[in-house]
Design an enzyme around this catalytic site. Structure first.
Site, PDB file in Angstrom:
ATOM      1  N   TRP B 474       0.978  -1.146  -0.150  1.00 31.43           N
ATOM      2  CA  TRP B 474      -0.106  -0.086  -0.071  1.00 31.43           C
ATOM      3  C   TRP B 474       0.943   1.153  -0.080  1.00 31.43           C
ATOM      4  CZ3 TRP B 474      -0.466   3.966   3.697  1.00 31.43           C
ATOM      5  CH2 TRP B 474      -1.335   4.892   3.461  1.00 31.43           C
ATOM      6  N   CYS B 475       1.907   1.158   0.835  1.00 29.40           N
ATOM      7  CA  CYS B 475       2.807   2.277   1.166  1.00 29.40           C
ATOM      8  C   CYS B 475       3.802   2.746  -0.061  1.00 29.40           C
ATOM      9  CB  CYS B 475       3.495   2.026   2.245  1.00 29.40           C
ATOM     10  SG  CYS B 475       4.572   3.684   2.684  1.00 29.40           S
ATOM     11  N   ASP B 476       3.368   3.565  -1.075  1.00 29.05           N
ATOM     12  CA  ASP B 476       4.368   3.873  -2.280  1.00 29.05           C
ATOM     13  C   ASP B 476       5.639   3.852  -2.078  1.00 29.05           C
ATOM     14  OD1 ASP B 476       1.958   3.763  -3.570  1.00 29.05           O
ATOM     15  OD2 ASP B 476       1.712   6.077  -3.869  1.00 29.05           O
ATOM     16  N   PRO B 477       5.880   4.876  -0.952  1.00 26.27           N
ATOM     17  CA  PRO B 477       7.406   5.259  -0.872  1.00 26.27           C
ATOM     18  C   PRO B 477       8.339   3.833  -0.550  1.00 26.27           C
ATOM     19  CG  PRO B 477       6.016   6.688   0.397  1.00 26.27           C
ATOM     20  CD  PRO B 477       5.131   5.467   0.028  1.00 26.27           C
ATOM     21  N   MET B 478       7.663   3.018  -0.041  1.00 29.87           N
ATOM     22  CA  MET B 478       8.611   1.809   0.287  1.00 29.87           C
ATOM     23  C   MET B 478       8.875   0.871  -0.911  1.00 29.87           C
ATOM     24  SD  MET B 478       8.566   0.111   4.187  1.00 29.87           S
ATOM     25  CE  MET B 478       6.811  -0.465   3.924  1.00 29.87           C
TER      26      MET B 478
END
Lengths: 795, 795
Positions: B474-478
């Site tokens: 879900w978390c784009d930056p990772m």
């Protein structure tokens, strides 16, 4: 144009413009092997460096597109630049040097453009600010000197604010803060990426931008919005509303680099400051930059290094003519521009093949060993078919970008065209035998590779014997004439003829008679085909589209005549004397303008889909029908080739700005480089006609230098000798040139002499019947005297 | 924050901010099906329309990169905007409405934000300027009304200059000129392209930008540089130095659209003007826009159409609570934001799959037939493996761009999560049997497709039973935790467990017992694996990298705890009561801040390559450790799921700005949408903590609306009935809701009653023992009374 406003000084090596408003677009550029700094008269700046693709360390205030270097870039309040605000601590008066962002009318102003440095002197309210910059020869860094002088005759207290905006660095992460340990403002960012592979490609990028100071400031601001406040850039609240900058930082906000020095100046006192503005990777790199440069001696050493670097690019000729502006330009600025192209390759990793070859044609007169390596490198990327790729890759991992992804069919032409200049200049026929491993995986000699390139040109003809144009030939904007695979190019057919002839000549000279015959026959076929299909009565047509529409002909209301086919018909010999006379007249009537020779005319005002994108890019625009100096330079070269020396002079004259030119203001350009175009459509759009593109990336420089050396002064290499046949303009009674050639020097004095009926040459006081000095002795200084008929006697 | 500065009016449908400087980033947005217009309090504007990709018709002053919609976009002097200068013809005084570019402190100011229109009222020097805009429901056009009122009590002569900058349209060709036949300034350009295929793709683009007027101006200027002159935007020379604009044009120069009206105003007199600003293709299209809109009645008709359009998005609930700011937000602004997402799909052609599904989860409460179509459309792009693609293509020729080119592993999760809300709201179980032809070329029922998606989640586990994370969940930056194919996601494992359970529940209800068992077992395996591998004593770890490093654990100095695993462990049931108590305490201690619940903590200050790009994007930035409202909304949902109603209230409260909030100035945002994040790192960077991203594209809206309807007010669909179980915060003695559900209306009064020990429901005065109203009668208005224990009796 008054001499007061601007002019050359320091033996032509510096140029001074004394108004910030007369030519608001005027600019110059500095470069070294790794970076480029374009500076505008008002303080706006565009800097690029290679990592390995072109990158910026001072950005626009918004997310910028990555693109090729563009002409006529607009400036606006927040455009990147290098500025210094000055506030009177007692009266509160405010101005900025060079001119933006405050734009206050100065009491005195000078934009002082040197070969390796640029300086401004700005006087307001009895305070004189000198702001100067140069680049070190090898590092990516700007070295700035600021001097503030009290010329008011009374004691003054001032705040001085060097302001170097950094702009919107990255949407991924950006920040800025003062770093006392490093001695300056450090702006941090992460170059945006989304794919894992990009992370590894970018992790060592110089993602920081630093402004380092020598002398400790009293205050600073690293936050752009805080710096401006409600006042805006023209009157920043942090300056007008506060005694001191707030020493703030930027956190995922647009950073900036502003310093404040509070100084007291006795009458006539001066304070001097040094700064370094640069991209950097990490603290250690920043500390190293500081250590290396940030002192008086560091700046001095860098300056010496830069002078040494530039000295290598001083070219092969010095001239002295009745037109001193031409002397200045030809002795200092034109070879500098040629050198820039050849040594930096325009700061790209994939120069267009035609540009790369022509740039190194120019470099043959400046530093021929670089040209040699470039030709070999280009040939190493030749395809198995003999075709040359659309761009030459210079760095590992580089890719063909932008226009280089669009197939063009002319690249092979430039091999013999450019090599011929190199061989004439150097006599290095041995190059032809050097083996080159190509993209085809096979090692072949240079000569064999060029044979194959020439054969490729012969193969790419249609049933009429004309060259396919595909999605374009020389002229980028025209990409839809032949995208379906049927359209042909008149210009390319003629250029192929010329290239084949040049190569045939070289083959003949080095004993490759079979090839010489083959290619000479091919050239004749091209010329015959063009004469049969494309002669339109007074000039040659530009081409035939996929739909079999001949264009660039008198039946066309717009785009009726194109310059390039006429130039190359003279070079290739397609035009016999009668046709030449007709096309010369047609070009004079249809294309010659006060701003030079237009590339086509009349300008297009609407799209013509059967002709292609040319009409899509330009209609209604003043760029339409522009004076493309590159095309004008081909015309110049062709005019000299057929002995049209007065027409040539007029063409050359119109390509340049000079201090005595009536048109400098309209061009809005300093005479320190030749731009890629001047606006055209001079009847349709007189307001903008003549305006410079401000773009100094152009094959024009190489051709202009070649024309100057080989044609105007007529000092062209020829086998093991130097051929002498100047073509001075009629109004020159005499001219002098110091020519460096194959290790010797030729001091050439050319004079018109009454009673002489043809060019007569004396070398070291001996007559030289054929005008060719053979068996050059390196180290010798030849005294050459050339007598020309007076103009009236010729005419 | 004073009530004078800002507040709601007009029954909460309008919001007024009375200062241009208190919250300089504050903005709102208007949209219709084809365009989006974001407006900043100071007059800056960002407009987009679809052709078919997002395009602009008012540009930055430099070549902008094309990118996704970004948070915290910086404004600067030449940022696109819509302005009106006013010059006093006698005194020479100058100001501009709304505020920029002159930025003069006004005597009166209102930024008046409506649902379908925005208006400014600005008073300076006895002149009141009203500037208002709305969009028509179907066309891409801005309809502007300008009123100038003399409130000075004496006769005045003014020049009024509507100034709509157009910016740098295109490097290929741009121009601008007044067109008397069309009644306005027409700026022309050619969208740049280099490849032949792009020409055909772009030839019908709306490459013009027009400013059309109803009333004939006295003068105009179409050239940006000429408009500004030396004075700059804050004091344009064309206004300050000249009686009249010069009626100039732009030729391959940056165009602009500035008009001048010279008016004389008696005391209290008003002049009214109408303008239309829009992209256009050709003269005929421009004439049609003028004909349709440019009159009082045209504007009125468009306004009525827009109101009708917005009425369709008014949502399924109206509330009345002791917190009127919440009523305003929940009744008007939150459903509007949900509707915007669902009806415009964020103006992209390739929304991320997770966003698309969650946006349409929200749309289930607003216009469920649109959600239904969206779910079917998304499933039609399911891959043969059962995986969902990274983005859902909405237009012919659309491509996956930006982050959608990076493989993420969570998309399947959102199918049951979002479908569950839709089924609860609509009872439309028939959807499950609808056949859908997928990207795999096979027609399968919705249920079968979701089975396959769930099976894909089960298949994508490592030997430990945990979900692979690949380049992201879900978390784009990772994006680098598991790019080598080994790393796993704690959150995704828990989300998979929850999704499988939800789907098992639905399967069970519709008689698919085998599937229900299979997926319930799968969920249990996920939960067991996470409990075995990732419980860290007080909370759940975030994941395990390719290098087998568990992260998001107490041993980590930075990024020690992540919110998402805790939320979804409560939803999935992985956390038993004891663990739940511990993780609740940990979140309170580690992540709860004055600005909401941070997504992770403590903030990273440096890159940690074994964890991934998260640490690369944020270190040192105030965005690091931000309150991502989308994650906070998951937390909210989970808190309600386990009955933590007071913690839930505090979480909800912190996600919003309200007129009575002490933190509005710090957020720098109007309470008219919930942004995707507030800055975090509140201990590290107190200056910027809490600041709004200003980005209204966020799954938060859908989740917040769902929580409001189903949990806070506890009015959730359940099979053929409505289940009633409100979870009011402790400080509410009573609340009221009007709920629209399956064609019926429920007037729900909720009260805390002394002596009541559990929730008691009466429907139409009859007790409803299980709190579930079955067999809903469409058209009926139910009177529902809910009695809750007083807070002290519960605690």
């Amino acid at each position: 144009m008054s001499e007061d406003l601007y002019g050359f000084r320091d033996q032509g090596r510096r140029f001074v413009l004394r108004s910030p408003v007369a030519m608001p677009q005027a600019s110059t550029f500095l470069w070294n092997r790794r970076m480029l700094l374009q500076l505008n008269v008002r303080g706006y700046a565009t800097a690029q460096f290679m990592q390995p693709e072109p990158a910026k360390y001072a950005h626009a205030p918004t997310l910028e597109a990555k693109t090729f270097m563009q002409p006529e870039q607009p400036y606006y309040a927040h455009h990147p630049g290098r500025f210094c605000y000055v506030r009177d601590e007692e009266g509160g008066g405010l101005f900025s040097a060079p001119h933006a962002p405050v734009n206050r009318a100065p009491d005195g102003f000078a934009f002082d453009v040197g070969q390796g440095d640029v300086a401004w002197t700005v006087r307001c309210d009895g305070i004189e600010v000198e702001l100067g910059v140069s680049l070190p020869p090898d590092d990516v860094a700007e070295l700035w000197t600021l001097r503030v002088r009290n010329v008011s005759g009374r004691a003054r207290r001032l705040s001085v604010y060097p302001y170097f905006p950094v702009g919107y660095m990255s949407w991924m992460n950006q920040s800025g803060a003062y770093r006392p340990d490093l001695g300056g403002i450090v702006c941090d960012s992460v170059a945006p990426y989304q794919k894992v592979a990009d992370y590894f490609r970018q992790r060592d990028f110089n993602d920081r931008t630093v402004l380092l100071h020598e002398r400790m400031p009293d205050a600073w601001e690293a936050n752009q919005a805080a710096f401006e406040g409600e006042g805006g850039l023209h009157a920043p609240s942090s300056i007008t509303q506060h005694e001191q900058l707030a020493c703030g930082d930027a956190l995922y906000e647009t950073p900036t680099a502003a310093l404040q020095y509070r100084i007291a100046l006795a009458p006539d006192a001066v304070e001097e400051f040094r700064f370094l503005f640069a991209p950097a990777r990490d603290d250690a790199g920043i500390a190293a930059l500081r250590e290396r440069y940030l002192s008086a001696s560091g700046f001095a050493d860098a300056g010496a290094g830069t002078r040494e670097y530039l000295e290598q690019g001083s070219g092969c000729i010095r001239i002295e003519t009745p037109d001193p502006w031409l002397d200045d330009f030809a002795n200092h600025w034109l070879p500098r521009q040629v050198y820039y192209h050849g040594d930096s390759n325009r700061l790209t990793t994939d120069p267009q093949t035609r540009n790369f070859l022509q740039d190194h044609m120019g470099m043959a007169y400046v530093r021929p060993e670089t040209s040699r390596a470039a030709f070999l490198h280009a040939l190493s990327q030749q395809e198995a078919s003999g075709a040359m790729p659309d761009g030459i890759l210079l760095a590992e991992g580089a890719e063909l970008k932008y226009i280089n992804q669009v197939p063009h069919t002319d690249h092979c032409v430039w091999l013999p065209v450019c090599l011929r200049a190199y061989l004439d200049e150097t006599g290095d026929d041995a190059l032809l035998d050097v083996p080159v491993a190509g993209a085809d995986g096979t090692a072949r000699s240079v000569a064999e590779r060029i044979d194959r390139a020439m054969q490729w040109l012969l193969d790419q003809r249609d049933a009429r014997g004309l060259s396919y144009i595909a999605q374009g030939d020389w002229c980028d904007p025209m990409n839809m004439v032949g995208w379906k695979g049927r359209g042909v190019s008149g210009w390319l057919s003629l250029a192929s003829a010329h290239a084949l002839q040049l190569w045939a000549d070289i083959c003949g000279r080095v004993g490759r008679q079979a090839q010489a015959r083959l290619f000479r026959d091919g050239a004749a076929e091209f010329n015959a085909a063009v004469n049969a299909q494309l002669w339109d009565g007074d000039w040659y047509a530009r081409g035939i589209t996929d739909e079999d529409v001949v264009f660039g002909v008198r039946a066309d209301a717009e785009g009726r005549i194109y310059l390039n086919p006429q130039s190359w018909a003279m070079l290739s010999g397609a035009a016999d004397e009668a046709r030449r006379a007709r096309l010369l007249g047609a070009v004079d009537a249809e294309l010659v303008s006060p701003w030079g020779v237009a590339m086509l005319g009349p300008p297009y005002t609407g799209m013509r889909e059967d002709v292609g994108r040319l009409t899509q890019k330009f209609p209604g625009s003043a760029e339409n029908g522009a004076v493309y100096n590159h095309a004008a330079a081909f015309w110049l070269h062709a005019l000299y080739a057929v002995g049209e020396s007065d027409r040539a002079w007029r063409t050359l004259r119109a390509m340049l700005s000079g201090p005595d030119a009536h048109d400098c203001l309209q061009r809005d350009q300093l005479p320190v480089f030749v731009p890629n175009y001047y606006r055209g459509a001079w009847r349709l759009h007189p307001r903008t006609a003549g305006r410079s593109s401000q773009l100094f990336n152009t094959g024009t420089a190489a051709w202009l230098y070649r024309c100057l050396v080989e044609s105007l002064f007529g000092l062209r290499g020829d086998g093991d000798g130097l051929r002498i046949s100047p073509q001075l303009p009629a109004h020159w009674p005499r001219a002098r040139a110091l020519r460096r050639f194959r290790g010797a020097e030729f001091d050439v004095l050319i004079e018109r002499v009454t009673g002489v009926d043809r060019t007569r040459v004396h070398v070291d006081d001996e007559p030289c019947a054929d005008g060719r000095i053979a068996a050059i002795r390196a180290g010798h200084r030849y005294a050459v005297r050339v007598e020309l008929p007076t103009h009236s006697e010729v005419a």
